[in-house]
Write an enzyme that holds these catalytic residues in place. Sequence first.
Site, short mmCIF file in Angstrom:
data_model
loop_
_atom_site.label_atom_id
_atom_site.label_comp_id
_atom_site.label_asym_id
_atom_site.label_seq_id
_atom_site.Cartn_x
_atom_site.Cartn_y
_atom_site.Cartn_z
N LYS A 296 0.82 -0.88 -0.13
CA LYS A 296 0.54 -0.28 -0.35
C LYS A 296 1.10 1.07 -0.52
O LYS A 296 2.09 1.30 -0.01
CB LYS A 296 -0.67 -0.16 1.60
CG LYS A 296 -1.84 -0.53 0.92
CD LYS A 296 -2.66 -0.94 2.41
CE LYS A 296 -4.04 -1.88 2.36
NZ LYS A 296 -4.83 -1.37 1.28
N ARG A 370 -11.38 -10.28 0.69
CA ARG A 370 -12.52 -10.71 0.49
C ARG A 370 -11.91 -12.55 0.28
O ARG A 370 -12.56 -13.59 0.54
CB ARG A 370 -12.73 -10.91 -0.77
CG ARG A 370 -11.16 -11.25 -2.17
CD ARG A 370 -10.95 -10.12 -3.21
NE ARG A 370 -11.72 -8.25 -3.17
CZ ARG A 370 -11.89 -7.39 -4.26
NH1 ARG A 370 -12.11 -8.01 -5.00
NH2 ARG A 370 -11.68 -6.43 -3.33
#
Length: 528
Positions: A296, A370
Amino acid sequence: MKYWVNLLITIIVVVATSPLLAKAKVETPTTINFSSQLPAQQNILLGIAKGGELGAFASELNRKTQGGLEYLITTTEFTGEAKTTRVVTAPKGSGYQTILLIGLGDVSENTDVEWQEIGGNAAQKALAEFKTIPPFIVSLAPEKAAQLAYGAKLGSYYFDKYKTKSDDLKTVKSIEFIVSDANATRALYQNEIDPVANAIWYTRNISNEPANIIYPESFVQRWKTHFKGMKNINIRVFDEDDMLDKNMGAIYGVGQGSQRPPRMMIVEYQGGKKGEAPIVLVGKGITFDTGGISLKNPPNMWNMKFDMSGAASAIGTVHALAGRKAKVNVVGIAALAENMPGANAQRPGDVVTSMSGKTIQIRSTDAEGRLVLADGIYYGDVTYNPALLVDLATLTGSASRALGKDYAALFTRHQELASQFLTMGVSTGEQVWQLPLNDNHFKAIKNDVADIMNSGPTAPGASAGAAFVGSFVREQTPWVHLDIAGVAWNDKATPVKASPGSTSFGIRLLNGYIKAHFEKAHLENSNK
């Protein structure tokens, strides 16, 4: 020699991961007390209805001061509008020094959420003025006074456990409410409301902790402590070996790059009939998200400690229901991992096999939430055959950009559920907004190498993420996906949250939904 080298490595690892790196006091939720006797303290909070209408307690003070209170309200032009406040010098003869007037608005029209916001706002104004919260005097029916107290407790929450200077501390130990019927208000509050408030408090604390304090194993241990002594609770925890035995390659792959191994925490609450299908709540629990190999942007990475908010709220909801002895069966599943770019971390392009048997190509290691949900939600679905399956996850920036801080994104195959959740969101103050989920979103995540991919489709990100999660839920299962990326934390205070940080989003919503649609049905069936 080898023994001493291994010992030194062990010591280094233990020190590097020890919670003692950040020493802090243990915090407990604010206690709410009720009485029907006017207090003897110097300062008070006094509720005034819209139009300056005096209740029983205010009228008594007005008589005691020979009309001085009413004169003070008139001369200061305090109208009693909801959430307005005014600090005044107490009139002579009242026995008090300072009064913080609290506008109650229209007492016959306020909703539960409005009462909560009035209470929370009053608590925060009192803290700003007095550095504590003096007794709060109101003449209200028990159901309204209880909601006011609920809001005051939530609004007084502040995460300051790592502050070392006493002047910086804002934590409140207790708040006293002077109400018309203390016994009835106390009973209602303690049985139905305070257990929810405590669960919210614990959830916020866990979510606000830094990642060197809360990681998969310590998340489990912290919640075990909170559940200790509660009835009808059974807790199981899957470690890495269990995940491998159950072919949970999706959650295992996310956690394999970290020194802190993944865990799956399952909390079962049996409050309903034996054998009755439970409600299953599954939460994304990434205790820190670097993005893994798909690293990130560093400047905002610090707030990735909140990436476990879904798991915290899922388990927190079970704690709330168990605390108020709800007549339902509920299972909370926290899919926990730390996403780190270690030497053993999975890579973009890797293929993992989930518990369902579906294979997944990793396009981005930063689409890890997910993946942990894939195994958690599939396990919950096939193991419990739930009456309702809800997952909560800080899943996509797309949902956050679309809906901001006002709504969580809701996805479902079942329109009736969407309508019910939209209504309950308004009633509880945790609002949701439905976003689309259709066949095109499921087609978009199909992959040439594996069955599906975890990132990279051209479909809208939030809908593609929902389709990925939905791929591990049977079509006949009543299922709701809540993407709480935009609402799980906030850097500003709100009327029911003084501290920047976790909002504990989902607990009030789910508690309200389960009470209205499952407990009510259970009660009606019992009365037949």
